[in-house]
Design an enzyme around this catalytic site. Structure first.
Site, PDB file in Angstrom:
ATOM      1  N   ASP A  52       1.233  -1.157   0.084  1.00  0.00           N
ATOM      2  CA  ASP A  52      -0.234  -0.134   0.377  1.00  0.00           C
ATOM      3  C   ASP A  52       1.184   1.406   0.195  1.00  0.00           C
ATOM      4  OD1 ASP A  52      -2.145   2.041   0.209  1.00  0.00           O
ATOM      5  OD2 ASP A  52      -2.007   1.142   2.465  1.00  0.00           O
ATOM      6  N   GLU A 106      -1.204  -1.481  -4.396  1.00  0.00           N
ATOM      7  CA  GLU A 106      -2.496  -0.252  -5.043  1.00  0.00           C
ATOM      8  C   GLU A 106      -2.029   0.721  -5.981  1.00  0.00           C
ATOM      9  OE1 GLU A 106      -5.058   2.404  -2.491  1.00  0.00           O
ATOM     10  OE2 GLU A 106      -4.450   0.625  -1.819  1.00  0.00           O
ATOM     11  N   ASP A 140      -2.618   0.617   7.347  1.00  0.00           N
ATOM     12  CA  ASP A 140      -1.071   0.448   5.974  1.00  0.00           C
ATOM     13  C   ASP A 140      -1.209  -0.534   6.254  1.00  0.00           C
ATOM     14  OD1 ASP A 140      -1.019   3.621   5.166  1.00  0.00           O
ATOM     15  OD2 ASP A 140      -0.692   3.113   7.049  1.00  0.00           O
TER      16      ASP A 140
END
Length: 182
Positions: A7, A69, A141
């Site tokens: 991420d 992502e 996260d």
């Protein structure tokens, strides 16, 4: 198969590592790479921290594939550019380690983890905890990164089937065409 989820973030980059044996998913590790210790105005130094951190995670956990992502466009164009640079740094580090990289949007990850695309961070954290049978709730996260790894674990069998069907169709189509031209 061992999957590394990333991420990306300029201040905090989350990572999560899971193993997939058939349909069974198991937790390996998760955490964050933080760049807030360094000089906040020194973007190259902060990107190097992320790059080195990803390479260290790769060396320690030896994943087979990575899932990252896809950055959304923020209201603030400057913030989007900074996040894009952090994401590019992550992808570059993964590719330099020789890892195949799959990419998913936050919406795809939320749908895969919670069943709907408007899930709140707390819902993702709770579902990741349940899916991986964790004793505690992972940091946001890290939960997002684990969610990306889980998303890839769920998507990869389907993607492999689609790729195999496509190869079969190309082969069948090619044989038909070659048989027809003789």
């Amino acid at each position: 198969m061992r999957i590394l989820g990333i991420d990306p973030g300029l201040q905090t980059t989350g990572f999560g590592v899971i193993d997939m044996q058939g349909q069974k998913l198991s937790y390996v590790a998760s955490g964050v790479i933080e760049t807030t210790q360094g000089e906040m105005g020194n973007l190259p130094a902060r990107l190097k921290i992320i790059y080195d951190g990803i390479r260290e995670i790769h060396a320690r956990y030896q994943p087979d594939v990575a899932s990252v992502e896809i950055v959304f466009i923020n209201v603030n164009p400057q913030a989007s550019l900074m996040l894009g640079q952090a994401r590019g740094c992550c992808v570059t580090a993964l590719v330099s380690c020789g890892l195949p990289v799959a990419e998913y949007t936050a919406l795809q990850m939320k749908q895969a983890i919670t069943g709907h695309g408007r899930a709140a961070k707390a819902q993702i954290q709770e579902m990741v905890k349940r899916l991986l049978q964790l004793p505690g709730t992972p940091r946001q996260d890290a939960a997002d990164a684990l969610g990306l790894a889980i998303t890839h674990a769920h998507a990869s069998p389907s993607m492999n089937k689609l790729a195999a069907q496509g190869a079969l169709q190309r082969k069948t189509h090619g044989m038909y065409r070659s048989g027809r031209s003789h």
